[in-house]
Design a protein around this motif. Structure first.
Motif, PDB file in Angstrom:
ATOM      1  N   LEU A  48       0.824  -1.208   0.000  1.00 38.80           N
ATOM      2  CA  LEU A  48       0.000   0.000   0.000  1.00 38.80           C
ATOM      3  C   LEU A  48       0.858   1.258   0.000  1.00 38.80           C
ATOM      4  CD1 LEU A  48      -2.867   1.049   0.027  1.00 38.80           C
ATOM      5  CD2 LEU A  48      -2.800   1.006   2.515  1.00 38.80           C
ATOM      6  N   ILE A  49       1.950   1.274   0.753  1.00 40.25           N
ATOM      7  CA  ILE A  49       2.819   2.457   0.798  1.00 40.25           C
ATOM      8  C   ILE A  49       3.497   2.686  -0.557  1.00 40.25           C
ATOM      9  CG2 ILE A  49       4.891   1.320   1.691  1.00 40.25           C
ATOM     10  CD1 ILE A  49       3.697   4.808   2.710  1.00 40.25           C
ATOM     11  N   SER A  50       3.788   1.622  -1.291  1.00 46.42           N
ATOM     12  CA  SER A  50       4.408   1.774  -2.616  1.00 46.42           C
ATOM     13  C   SER A  50       3.395   2.233  -3.656  1.00 46.42           C
ATOM     14  CB  SER A  50       5.028   0.455  -3.076  1.00 46.42           C
ATOM     15  OG  SER A  50       6.094   0.086  -2.238  1.00 46.42           O
ATOM     16  N   SER A  51       2.153   1.775  -3.524  1.00 48.06           N
ATOM     17  CA  SER A  51       1.156   2.107  -4.539  1.00 48.06           C
ATOM     18  C   SER A  51       0.386   3.389  -4.246  1.00 48.06           C
ATOM     19  CB  SER A  51       0.174   0.951  -4.714  1.00 48.06           C
ATOM     20  OG  SER A  51      -0.557   0.731  -3.527  1.00 48.06           O
ATOM     21  N   HIS A  52       0.265   3.786  -2.992  1.00 48.63           N
ATOM     22  CA  HIS A  52      -0.497   4.997  -2.661  1.00 48.63           C
ATOM     23  C   HIS A  52       0.213   5.855  -1.622  1.00 48.63           C
ATOM     24  CE1 HIS A  52      -3.614   2.724  -4.721  1.00 48.63           C
ATOM     25  NE2 HIS A  52      -4.201   3.892  -4.923  1.00 48.63           N
ATOM     26  N   GLY A  53       1.544   5.801  -1.620  1.00 50.52           N
ATOM     27  CA  GLY A  53       2.341   6.576  -0.671  1.00 50.52           C
ATOM     28  C   GLY A  53       2.531   8.013  -1.121  1.00 50.52           C
ATOM     29  N   PRO A  54       3.573   8.661  -0.638  1.00 45.32           N
ATOM     30  CA  PRO A  54       3.806  10.080  -0.942  1.00 45.32           C
ATOM     31  C   PRO A  54       3.921  10.394  -2.436  1.00 45.32           C
ATOM     32  CG  PRO A  54       5.231   9.340   0.830  1.00 45.32           C
ATOM     33  CD  PRO A  54       4.536   8.116   0.290  1.00 45.32           C
ATOM     34  N   GLY A  55       4.498   9.495  -3.199  1.00 39.28           N
ATOM     35  CA  GLY A  55       4.631   9.734  -4.645  1.00 39.28           C
ATOM     36  C   GLY A  55       3.299   9.753  -5.367  1.00 39.28           C
ATOM     37  N   TRP A  56       2.283   9.119  -4.769  1.00 36.60           N
ATOM     38  CA  TRP A  56       0.958   9.064  -5.395  1.00 36.60           C
ATOM     39  C   TRP A  56       0.379  10.478  -5.549  1.00 36.60           C
ATOM     40  CZ3 TRP A  56      -1.393   5.316  -7.933  1.00 36.60           C
ATOM     41  CH2 TRP A  56      -2.749   5.436  -8.213  1.00 36.60           C
ATOM     42  N   ALA A  57       0.607  11.344  -4.570  1.00 35.32           N
ATOM     43  CA  ALA A  57       0.106  12.714  -4.645  1.00 35.32           C
ATOM     44  C   ALA A  57       0.763  13.460  -5.806  1.00 35.32           C
ATOM     45  CB  ALA A  57       0.361  13.447  -3.327  1.00 35.32           C
ATOM     46  N   ILE A  58       2.052  13.226  -6.024  1.00 30.23           N
ATOM     47  CA  ILE A  58       2.755  13.862  -7.146  1.00 30.23           C
ATOM     48  C   ILE A  58       2.183  13.353  -8.466  1.00 30.23           C
ATOM     49  CG2 ILE A  58       4.982  14.063  -8.343  1.00 30.23           C
ATOM     50  CD1 ILE A  58       6.273  13.908  -5.521  1.00 30.23           C
ATOM     51  N   LEU A  59       2.029  12.026  -8.587  1.00 30.58           N
ATOM     52  CA  LEU A  59       1.480  11.449  -9.816  1.00 30.58           C
ATOM     53  C   LEU A  59       0.073  11.948 -10.086  1.00 30.58           C
ATOM     54  CD1 LEU A  59       2.690   7.754  -9.488  1.00 30.58           C
ATOM     55  CD2 LEU A  59       3.519   9.494 -11.086  1.00 30.58           C
ATOM     56  N   SER A  60      -0.749  11.981  -9.062  1.00 28.54           N
ATOM     57  CA  SER A  60      -2.137  12.434  -9.225  1.00 28.54           C
ATOM     58  C   SER A  60      -2.204  13.900  -9.647  1.00 28.54           C
ATOM     59  CB  SER A  60      -2.909  12.240  -7.923  1.00 28.54           C
ATOM     60  OG  SER A  60      -2.990  10.869  -7.608  1.00 28.54           O
ATOM     61  N   GLY A  61      -1.242  14.696  -9.186  1.00 25.49           N
ATOM     62  CA  GLY A  61      -1.211  16.106  -9.555  1.00 25.49           C
ATOM     63  C   GLY A  61      -0.723  16.351 -10.970  1.00 25.49           C
ATOM     64  N   LEU A  62       0.167  15.504 -11.474  1.00 25.51           N
ATOM     65  CA  LEU A  62       0.751  15.702 -12.799  1.00 25.51           C
ATOM     66  C   LEU A  62       0.009  14.986 -13.925  1.00 25.51           C
ATOM     67  CD1 LEU A  62       4.542  15.355 -11.942  1.00 25.51           C
ATOM     68  CD2 LEU A  62       3.274  17.458 -12.407  1.00 25.51           C
ATOM     69  N   CYS A  63      -0.697  13.912 -13.604  1.00 25.43           N
ATOM     70  CA  CYS A  63      -1.349  13.082 -14.617  1.00 25.43           C
ATOM     71  C   CYS A  63      -2.856  13.339 -14.670  1.00 25.43           C
ATOM     72  CB  CYS A  63      -1.131  11.604 -14.316  1.00 25.43           C
ATOM     73  SG  CYS A  63       0.588  11.094 -14.318  1.00 25.43           S
ATOM     74  N   GLN A  64      -3.444  13.141 -15.845  1.00 24.13           N
ATOM     75  CA  GLN A  64      -4.892  13.222 -15.960  1.00 24.13           C
ATOM     76  C   GLN A  64      -5.543  12.042 -15.237  1.00 24.13           C
ATOM     77  OE1 GLN A  64      -3.019  14.176 -18.735  1.00 24.13           O
ATOM     78  NE2 GLN A  64      -3.606  16.295 -18.374  1.00 24.13           N
ATOM     79  N   THR A  65      -4.950  10.846 -15.361  1.00 29.11           N
ATOM     80  CA  THR A  65      -5.430   9.655 -14.665  1.00 29.11           C
ATOM     81  C   THR A  65      -4.237   8.815 -14.231  1.00 29.11           C
ATOM     82  OG1 THR A  65      -5.676   8.437 -16.754  1.00 29.11           O
ATOM     83  CG2 THR A  65      -7.643   9.502 -15.895  1.00 29.11           C
ATOM     84  N   THR A  66      -4.402   8.090 -13.147  1.00 28.75           N
ATOM     85  CA  THR A  66      -3.373   7.192 -12.631  1.00 28.75           C
ATOM     86  C   THR A  66      -4.044   5.922 -12.143  1.00 28.75           C
ATOM     87  OG1 THR A  66      -3.564   8.170 -10.427  1.00 28.75           O
ATOM     88  CG2 THR A  66      -1.843   9.050 -11.844  1.00 28.75           C
ATOM     89  N   GLY A  67      -3.269   4.876 -11.975  1.00 28.24           N
ATOM     90  CA  GLY A  67      -3.852   3.656 -11.446  1.00 28.24           C
ATOM     91  C   GLY A  67      -2.840   2.555 -11.256  1.00 28.24           C
ATOM     92  N   LEU A  68      -3.350   1.442 -10.732  1.00 31.64           N
ATOM     93  CA  LEU A  68      -2.574   0.218 -10.563  1.00 31.64           C
ATOM     94  C   LEU A  68      -2.797  -0.668 -11.781  1.00 31.64           C
ATOM     95  CD1 LEU A  68      -3.439  -0.742  -6.885  1.00 31.64           C
ATOM     96  CD2 LEU A  68      -1.167  -0.254  -7.751  1.00 31.64           C
ATOM     97  N   THR A  69      -1.809  -1.456 -12.132  1.00 29.48           N
ATOM     98  CA  THR A  69      -2.014  -2.441 -13.187  1.00 29.48           C
ATOM     99  C   THR A  69      -2.990  -3.506 -12.665  1.00 29.48           C
ATOM    100  OG1 THR A  69      -0.073  -3.695 -12.468  1.00 29.48           O
ATOM    101  CG2 THR A  69       0.261  -2.068 -14.219  1.00 29.48           C
ATOM    102  N   THR A  70      -3.594  -4.262 -13.548  1.00 27.55           N
ATOM    103  CA  THR A  70      -4.615  -5.226 -13.141  1.00 27.55           C
ATOM    104  C   THR A  70      -4.085  -6.297 -12.191  1.00 27.55           C
ATOM    105  OG1 THR A  70      -4.235  -6.496 -15.167  1.00 27.55           O
ATOM    106  CG2 THR A  70      -6.043  -4.902 -15.187  1.00 27.55           C
ATOM    107  N   ASP A  71      -2.799  -6.626 -12.282  1.00 34.41           N
ATOM    108  CA  ASP A  71      -2.215  -7.626 -11.378  1.00 34.41           C
ATOM    109  C   ASP A  71      -1.663  -6.994 -10.095  1.00 34.41           C
ATOM    110  OD1 ASP A  71       0.033  -6.344 -12.335  1.00 34.41           O
ATOM    111  OD2 ASP A  71       0.912  -8.132 -13.248  1.00 34.41           O
ATOM    112  N   GLU A  72      -1.807  -5.665  -9.964  1.00 34.08           N
ATOM    113  CA  GLU A  72      -1.350  -4.888  -8.808  1.00 34.08           C
ATOM    114  C   GLU A  72       0.169  -4.936  -8.600  1.00 34.08           C
ATOM    115  OE1 GLU A  72      -3.725  -5.842  -5.374  1.00 34.08           O
ATOM    116  OE2 GLU A  72      -5.539  -5.126  -6.325  1.00 34.08           O
TER     117      GLU A  72
END
Length: 83
Positions: A48-72
């Protein structure tokens, strides 16, 4: 195709997967029309920390959409290119 934030997005994706302990990371760049999708994927499901940690806020701010791959096992970010 060019986007000024693409290198930063790729770095954030890489670091997120690397922080999960992945020994190998596969980076993929996909394009469709003006859209660019950058994906970083490792061999094991991300914590969870790797997929939705501090970097997630940066990605969400720079990208139109973000997500996990289907296999997580990876993360992706999609943005519009400057043509």
């Amino acid at each position: 195709m060019h986007h000024p934030d693409a290198p930063l997005i790729a770095d954030e994706l890489f670091v997120a997967v690397l922080s999960s302990g992945a020994p190998v990371i596969e980076m993929t760049l996909s394009t469709a029309g003006p859209r660019i999708r950058i994906t970083a994927q490792g061999p094991d499901p991300l914590s969870l920390i790797s997929s939705h940690g501090p970097g997630w806020a940066i990605l969400s701010g720079l990208c139109q959409t973000t997500g996990l791959t289907t296999d997580e096992c990876g993360l992706w970010g999609q943005l519009e290119s400057n043509r």
